[in-house]
Write an enzyme that holds these catalytic residues in place. Structure first.
Site, PDB file in Angstrom:
ATOM      1  N   THR A  14      -6.200   1.517  -1.981  1.00 20.67           N
ATOM      2  CA  THR A  14      -5.259   0.530  -1.421  1.00 20.67           C
ATOM      3  C   THR A  14      -6.075  -0.672  -0.930  1.00 20.67           C
ATOM      4  O   THR A  14      -7.302  -0.653  -1.006  1.00 20.67           O
ATOM      5  CB  THR A  14      -4.480   1.071  -0.198  1.00 20.67           C
ATOM      6  OG1 THR A  14      -5.416   1.307   0.856  1.00 20.67           O
ATOM      7  CG2 THR A  14      -3.708   2.331  -0.504  1.00 20.67           C
ATOM      8  N   TYR A  34     -10.473   5.476  15.035  1.00 24.86           N
ATOM      9  CA  TYR A  34      -9.494   5.862  14.001  1.00 24.86           C
ATOM     10  C   TYR A  34      -9.368   7.392  13.938  1.00 24.86           C
ATOM     11  O   TYR A  34      -8.261   7.942  13.874  1.00 24.86           O
ATOM     12  CB  TYR A  34      -9.986   5.292  12.666  1.00 24.86           C
ATOM     13  CG  TYR A  34      -9.075   5.486  11.487  1.00 24.86           C
ATOM     14  CD1 TYR A  34      -7.944   4.694  11.303  1.00 24.86           C
ATOM     15  CD2 TYR A  34      -9.365   6.443  10.511  1.00 24.86           C
ATOM     16  CE1 TYR A  34      -7.131   4.850  10.186  1.00 24.86           C
ATOM     17  CE2 TYR A  34      -8.555   6.605   9.395  1.00 24.86           C
ATOM     18  CZ  TYR A  34      -7.441   5.803   9.238  1.00 24.86           C
ATOM     19  OH  TYR A  34      -6.637   5.968   8.132  1.00 24.86           O
ATOM     20  N   LEU A  79     -19.660   3.897  17.542  1.00 18.15           N
ATOM     21  CA  LEU A  79     -19.243   3.956  18.951  1.00 18.15           C
ATOM     22  C   LEU A  79     -20.213   3.161  19.826  1.00 18.15           C
ATOM     23  O   LEU A  79     -19.812   2.559  20.831  1.00 18.15           O
ATOM     24  CB  LEU A  79     -19.147   5.421  19.413  1.00 18.15           C
ATOM     25  CG  LEU A  79     -18.560   5.659  20.805  1.00 18.15           C
ATOM     26  CD1 LEU A  79     -17.193   5.006  20.982  1.00 18.15           C
ATOM     27  CD2 LEU A  79     -18.476   7.150  21.109  1.00 18.15           C
ATOM     28  N   GLY A  89       0.798  -1.225   0.000  1.00 14.93           N
ATOM     29  CA  GLY A  89       0.000   0.000   0.000  1.00 14.93           C
ATOM     30  C   GLY A  89       0.828   1.270   0.000  1.00 14.93           C
ATOM     31  O   GLY A  89       1.859   1.386  -0.691  1.00 14.93           O
ATOM     32  N   ILE A  90       0.383   2.221   0.787  1.00 18.56           N
ATOM     33  CA  ILE A  90       1.009   3.543   0.811  1.00 18.56           C
ATOM     34  C   ILE A  90       2.451   3.445   1.309  1.00 18.56           C
ATOM     35  O   ILE A  90       3.350   4.111   0.779  1.00 18.56           O
ATOM     36  CB  ILE A  90       0.161   4.498   1.696  1.00 18.56           C
ATOM     37  CG1 ILE A  90      -1.202   4.761   1.010  1.00 18.56           C
ATOM     38  CG2 ILE A  90       0.902   5.797   1.949  1.00 18.56           C
ATOM     39  CD1 ILE A  90      -2.203   5.528   1.859  1.00 18.56           C
TER      40      ILE A  90
HETATM   41  P1  NAD Z   1      -2.620  -0.989   4.439  1.00 17.54           P
HETATM   42  O1  NAD Z   1      -3.531  -1.699   5.392  1.00 17.54           O
HETATM   43  O2  NAD Z   1      -2.697  -1.357   2.989  1.00 17.54           O
HETATM   44  O3  NAD Z   1      -1.091  -1.141   4.914  1.00 17.54           O
HETATM   45  C1  NAD Z   1      -0.730  -0.908   6.257  1.00 17.54           C
HETATM   46  C2  NAD Z   1       0.581  -1.618   6.550  1.00 17.54           C
HETATM   47  O4  NAD Z   1       0.883  -1.398   7.947  1.00 17.54           O
HETATM   48  C3  NAD Z   1       0.494  -3.140   6.345  1.00 17.54           C
HETATM   49  O5  NAD Z   1       1.623  -3.588   5.627  1.00 17.54           O
HETATM   50  C4  NAD Z   1       0.489  -3.681   7.772  1.00 17.54           C
HETATM   51  O6  NAD Z   1       1.070  -4.988   7.881  1.00 17.54           O
HETATM   52  C5  NAD Z   1       1.308  -2.626   8.499  1.00 17.54           C
HETATM   53  N1  NAD Z   1       1.051  -2.661   9.957  1.00 17.54           N
HETATM   54  C6  NAD Z   1      -0.147  -2.766  10.581  1.00 17.54           C
HETATM   55  N2  NAD Z   1       0.050  -2.816  11.912  1.00 17.54           N
HETATM   56  C7  NAD Z   1       1.388  -2.745  12.126  1.00 17.54           C
HETATM   57  C8  NAD Z   1       2.192  -2.746  13.285  1.00 17.54           C
HETATM   58  N3  NAD Z   1       1.660  -2.875  14.511  1.00 17.54           N
HETATM   59  N4  NAD Z   1       3.545  -2.637  13.133  1.00 17.54           N
HETATM   60  C9  NAD Z   1       4.096  -2.537  11.908  1.00 17.54           C
HETATM   61  N5  NAD Z   1       3.383  -2.530  10.776  1.00 17.54           N
HETATM   62  C10 NAD Z   1       2.033  -2.624  10.878  1.00 17.54           C
HETATM   63  O7  NAD Z   1      -2.895   0.577   4.661  1.00 17.54           O
HETATM   64  P2  NAD Z   1      -2.668   1.832   3.692  1.00 17.54           P
HETATM   65  O8  NAD Z   1      -3.978   2.138   3.043  1.00 17.54           O
HETATM   66  O9  NAD Z   1      -1.457   1.657   2.870  1.00 17.54           O
HETATM   67  O10 NAD Z   1      -2.447   2.976   4.793  1.00 17.54           O
HETATM   68  C11 NAD Z   1      -1.165   3.424   5.216  1.00 17.54           C
HETATM   69  C12 NAD Z   1      -1.362   4.598   6.168  1.00 17.54           C
HETATM   70  O11 NAD Z   1      -2.109   5.635   5.515  1.00 17.54           O
HETATM   71  C13 NAD Z   1      -2.147   4.239   7.429  1.00 17.54           C
HETATM   72  O12 NAD Z   1      -1.623   4.945   8.536  1.00 17.54           O
HETATM   73  C14 NAD Z   1      -3.537   4.727   7.114  1.00 17.54           C
HETATM   74  O13 NAD Z   1      -4.275   5.009   8.273  1.00 17.54           O
HETATM   75  C15 NAD Z   1      -3.233   5.981   6.300  1.00 17.54           C
HETATM   76  N6  NAD Z   1      -4.336   6.396   5.428  1.00 17.54           N
HETATM   77  C16 NAD Z   1      -4.792   5.606   4.407  1.00 17.54           C
HETATM   78  C17 NAD Z   1      -5.839   6.069   3.612  1.00 17.54           C
HETATM   79  C18 NAD Z   1      -6.387   5.281   2.450  1.00 17.54           C
HETATM   80  O14 NAD Z   1      -7.342   5.753   1.798  1.00 17.54           O
HETATM   81  N7  NAD Z   1      -5.827   4.144   2.104  1.00 17.54           N
HETATM   82  C19 NAD Z   1      -6.438   7.291   3.872  1.00 17.54           C
HETATM   83  C20 NAD Z   1      -5.973   8.051   4.939  1.00 17.54           C
HETATM   84  C21 NAD Z   1      -4.913   7.598   5.701  1.00 17.54           C
END
Ligand code: NAD
Length: 442
Positions: A383, A347, A291, A212-213
């Site tokens: 993602t 969240y 909630l 992902g990101i």
């Molecule tokens: P994702 O779920 O695809 O990837 C998250 C990654 O974090 C995974 O590889 C997972 O294994 C890892 N992870 C989870 N818990 C962990 C831990 N305790 N220790 C180490 N690694 C851990 O998520 P994403 O969509 O790529 O999001 C990445 C970030 O961007 C997150 O913080 C998310 O909240 C934020 N975000 C995403 C979006 C979206 O639209 N996708 C929007 C706003 C914010």
């Protein structure tokens, strides 16, 4: 998760049908590709009151953009840059109408509007009201632009980071940043020796980098020259190893929420690096429930991964000798932390908390050898996290932004790359939304 609707309305038949029945027609955004020109066409500069200064013209030319003085019904622009730093009265704002009306229709697809202003600083009330008005102009204009064009506002308290901000906001790196304002303050902002590899010689660590990101962020930091340590849960080991191999980086199995994470991280840095230059707090999880139905486990898990881990790791790093001077920390927040979202109190708490963390610790990072800490608030990004949403909810969410589409992980990664660069040293304690100006409120 490919956006099939976007492809459809950009086909000849689909475009005709969408236009006839009034459906949204998201544009294919012009994203950064090495070797491409910065902009799709030349830049015209304007100012109110008065004329653009030679200094600004020189700075814009220094980005590699072509500055033109050509005007007329046949001239098309890649960007319109408007210097409103001298605005002091509501009357001065009329200069916007005089400059933009008649020229906006000649902005090329994925063109840029960039307005330079000064922050309202609690001084003269007429000046402050006039400066704050810039925010309303830019946010409204961003909602009017079409065909992938964006409008953003730079509040230039100090010019140290202006060159790097101009390069980021003019280029395809900012494709999904729209309707935003960023304050450029004081700080040490060094122009890199090699613009293609501004992070050469730096060590970066990205948490949650297996997919992902996080994987996209690691890719951009490596492309820009950094050695990247990719960290994730042991369970994500295989995917993590693939990312590391692709980027010639190093893996670190680390559960950021574990009690021993900060000390394990420090021990790793001491044993394997000369210290850390760039830390990206990307690991994050959702456990969505109203909630009214929330369990204590869901509440605690999200708090531990998304917020408490960042607080503890930052405190440990600042108290150690493992964080180098002019370090960059970028924390992943979310538009949910700004606007809230149904079913996401846990969240939303953590993502708003990250914004509080960044604002509160900016001074401590500045005191640590002119380091910075900033947050990125992504909107709706395609993602695996968002692929889990029900189809109809996902399709609606994708269209609810000025750019009428979801962002891609690379859009967030490019913004992280800019905030991690030496040139961005004047940006500290800020929140940058990468959301296509999504319409979720706030
Ligand atoms: P994702 O779920 O695809 O990837 C998250 C990654 O974090 C995974 O590889 C997972 O294994 C890892 N992870 C989870 N818990 C962990 C831990 N305790 N220790 C180490 N690694 C851990 O998520 P994403 O969509 O790529 O999001 C990445 C970030 O961007 C997150 O913080 C998310 O909240 C934020 N975000 C995403 C979006 C979206 O639209 N996708 C929007 C706003 C914010």
């Amino acid at each position: 998760m490919a956006d099939k609707y976007l492809s459809l309305v950009n086909s000849p038949v689909g475009a005709a049908v969408a236009s006839r029945i009034g459906l949204p027609r998201p544009a294919v955004l012009r994203r950064f590709r090495p070797g491409d020109p910065l902009l799709p066409g030349p830049v015209l500069l304007g100012a109110t009151p008065g004329e653009p200064t030679p200094e600004l013209t020189g700075l814009v030319a220094g980005t590699g953009a072509e500055v033109t003085e050509l005007d007329g019904p046949d001239v098309r622009y890649g960007a319109l840059i408007f210097d409103a730093r001298a605005v002091a009265t509501p009357g001065d704002l009329a200069g916007f109408q005089a400059f933009f009306t008649g020229r906006l229709r000649r902005l090329l697809p994925s063109g840029r509007v960039l307005v330079l202003g000064l922050p309202a600083d609690g001084g003269d009330v007429v000046v402050d009201a006039s400066r704050q008005a810039l925010d309303g102009i830019v946010r409204s204009l961003a909602k009017e632009l079409r065909r992938g064009a964006t409008a953003n506002l730079l509040l230039v308290q100090d010019e140290a980071s202006l060159p790097s901000a101009l390069r980021f906001f003019l280029s395809g790196r900012s494709a999904y940043v729209d309707g935003q304002s960023v304050r450029l303050g004081t700080g040490v902002a060094a122009e890199p020796a090699d613009r293609d590899r501004p992070l050469a010689g730096k060590t970066a660590l990205v948490t949650g980098a297996a997919r992902g990101i996080g994987a996209a962020i690691a890719g951009v930091l490596a492309r820009d020259g950094a050695h990247v340590v990719v960290a994730d849960l042991p369970a994500a080991g295989e995917a993590l190893a693939e990312v590391a191999n692709r980027l010639r980086g190093t893996t670190l199995h680390l559960d950021v929420a574990s009690a021993e994470a900060p000390q394990r991280l420090l021990a790793y840095l001491a044993a394997h690096t000369d210290g850390l230059d760039i830390l990206i707090h990307n690991a994050g999880i959702t456990r969505d429930k109203l909630l009214a139905n929330m369990s204590p486990e869901h509440w605690a898990a999200v708090m531990a991964v998304n917020l408490e881990s960042q607080l503890r790791i930052d405190a440990a790093l600042l108290g150690s000798d493992q964080l180098r001077d002019q370090a960059r920390v970028v924390c992943l927040s979310s538009t949910t932390g700004l606007a809230g979202n149904r079913g996401q109190t846990n969240y939303g708490a953590t993502k708003a908390g990250v914004i509080g963390l960044v604002r509160s610790s900016a001074a401590a990072f500045a005191a640590h050898g002119n380091s910075t800490i900033n947050a990125i608030a992504p909107g709706f990004i395609d993602t695996e996290m968002t692929a889990r949403m029900p189809l109809a909810t996902r399709e609606v969410a994708r269209r609810l932004s000025s750019l009428q589409q979801a962002g891609l992980p690379i859009d967030v990664a490019e913004a992280v790359g800019w905030l991690s660069s030496p040139g961005a040293g004047g940006v500290n304690g800020q929140v940058l939304r990468v959301c296509g100006q999504n319409l979720v409120g706030a």
